[in-house]
Structures are given as C-alpha cells and as structure tokens.
Design a protein around this motif. Structure first.
Motif, PDB file in Angstrom:
ATOM      1  N   ALA A 117     -47.756  59.957   4.045  1.00  0.00           N
ATOM      2  CA  ALA A 117     -47.262  59.630   5.386  1.00  0.00           C
ATOM      3  C   ALA A 117     -46.592  58.263   5.442  1.00  0.00           C
ATOM      4  O   ALA A 117     -45.530  58.105   6.034  1.00  0.00           O
ATOM      5  CB  ALA A 117     -48.408  59.696   6.396  1.00  0.00           C
ATOM      6  N   ASP A 118     -47.231  57.266   4.813  1.00  0.00           N
ATOM      7  CA  ASP A 118     -46.730  55.892   4.917  1.00  0.00           C
ATOM      8  C   ASP A 118     -47.399  55.044   3.833  1.00  0.00           C
ATOM      9  O   ASP A 118     -48.159  55.559   3.003  1.00  0.00           O
ATOM     10  CB  ASP A 118     -47.005  55.321   6.308  1.00  0.00           C
ATOM     11  CG  ASP A 118     -48.459  55.451   6.745  1.00  0.00           C
ATOM     12  OD1 ASP A 118     -49.362  55.467   5.875  1.00  0.00           O
ATOM     13  OD2 ASP A 118     -48.698  55.554   7.957  1.00  0.00           O
ATOM     14  N   ALA A 119     -47.129  53.741   3.851  1.00  0.00           N
ATOM     15  CA  ALA A 119     -47.667  52.838   2.832  1.00  0.00           C
ATOM     16  C   ALA A 119     -49.195  52.804   2.845  1.00  0.00           C
ATOM     17  O   ALA A 119     -49.832  52.750   1.785  1.00  0.00           O
ATOM     18  CB  ALA A 119     -47.102  51.431   3.018  1.00  0.00           C
ATOM     19  N   ALA A 120     -49.803  52.834   4.018  1.00  0.00           N
ATOM     20  CA  ALA A 120     -51.270  52.836   4.097  1.00  0.00           C
ATOM     21  C   ALA A 120     -51.841  54.111   3.478  1.00  0.00           C
ATOM     22  O   ALA A 120     -52.871  54.064   2.798  1.00  0.00           O
ATOM     23  CB  ALA A 120     -51.724  52.696   5.552  1.00  0.00           C
ATOM     24  N   ASP A 121     -51.180  55.230   3.692  1.00  0.00           N
ATOM     25  CA  ASP A 121     -51.626  56.496   3.106  1.00  0.00           C
ATOM     26  C   ASP A 121     -51.473  56.458   1.582  1.00  0.00           C
ATOM     27  O   ASP A 121     -52.330  56.949   0.849  1.00  0.00           O
ATOM     28  CB  ASP A 121     -50.823  57.655   3.702  1.00  0.00           C
ATOM     29  CG  ASP A 121     -51.453  59.018   3.461  1.00  0.00           C
ATOM     30  OD1 ASP A 121     -52.690  59.095   3.266  1.00  0.00           O
ATOM     31  OD2 ASP A 121     -50.699  60.010   3.474  1.00  0.00           O
TER      32      ASP A 121
END
Length: 159
Positions: A117-121
């Motif tokens: 989904a994104d950098a955190a994911d």
C-alpha cells in the motif's frame, strides 16, 4: 540436453499473437495466420500439451487494488541450505504482497517483487516477514518507479 520444441512460422505467429492478447479467438487467430480455425485449435492444443504454453494470466493494476508501491527485495539467506530453502520459498510465495520470486546466483540469494500500500506497509512487510526470519541475513530494498512490459517471448533466431 535441450527441452526446446520445434516450432514452425505459423506456431511462432500464433504465440506472438496470443502473448499480445490471450483472449484472441481461434477464428481471429486462424484468419491472422492463414489457417483453418480447426487447424489453429489443434496447433494451440499441441502447444499446450508440449508445455510451450503454460497457461493464461490476468494482469491487474496493483495501484487500483490499493497496492500502489512496488519494490524489489534482494534477500540473503544464511546458511544457504536446502532444508531452509523450501520453507522460506513457501512462506514468501504465500504472502499476498509477493508478485514474483527468483532464486539467484551471486551475493544475494533471492529477488522478490512485492506490491504494498505504502512505505509503512513496505516497512511492516520487511520487518515482520523477512528480517524476522532467522535464516534471513540481509534484505536490500529497491523501489520500482515504473515498469514496462516487453515484447513476446520467442525462440532465438536461427543464425
């Protein structure tokens, strides 16, 4: 020993067309390559039986599925022993984020393409599913900015 199959120009044209659009009908294929539809059907069936055609795939847009960030993970496994490889490969292949997995030569043992989904994911995936495994010595991450499809796969041209 070669596993290659002898293909004539009609077979190659069929493969080229199907790789561009696997939903092409046998009637359309036959018209394009200049054979009867029944002949085309027989040729495609033979290409499937011989293992040249492995299957049909549906391509999806990861971003439209909420996985807009893609990355390549270079993974080093230590010790690199057969009894660790099977479970590692099975686990990575089972992850919904995994798109492709390659066993490599050189300093890195695996290349894993992932869609998240994104950098955190991505950070969660690397920490929870890769570096938390005791056999994983190192993970090197490369973000994918853009990806292009390439031409159809055909046998090498005869010299």
């Amino acid at each position: 020993m070669s596993d290659s199959v002898t293909l004539d120009p009609v077979d190659l044209q069929i493969l080229r067309l199907l790789q561009n659009d696997a939903r092409t009908t046998y009637r359309e294929l036959a018209a394009e390559v200049g054979v009867a539809a029944s002949t085309c059907l027989d040729r495609v069936a033979r290409l499937r039986r011989s293992g040249v055609i492995l299957g049909d795939q549906l391509r999806l847009d990861p971003a439209k599925l909420g996985r807009g960030l893609q990355a390549l993970l270079l993974v080093q496994v230590r010790p690199h022993r057969r009894e660790l490889i099977g479970p590692f490969v099975d686990r990575i292949r089972s992850l919904p984020e995994s798109r492709a997995l390659f066993h490599l030569t050189g300093p890195d043992d695996y290349l894993v393409q992932v869609a998240v989904a994104d950098a955190a994911d991505l950070q969660r995936l690397v920490l929870d599913e890769f570096t938390s495994r005791r056999e994983v010595a190192r993970v090197d991450t490369r973000l994918i900015f853009q990806q292009w499809e390439c031409g159809p796969l055909l046998p090498p041209a005869a010299n």
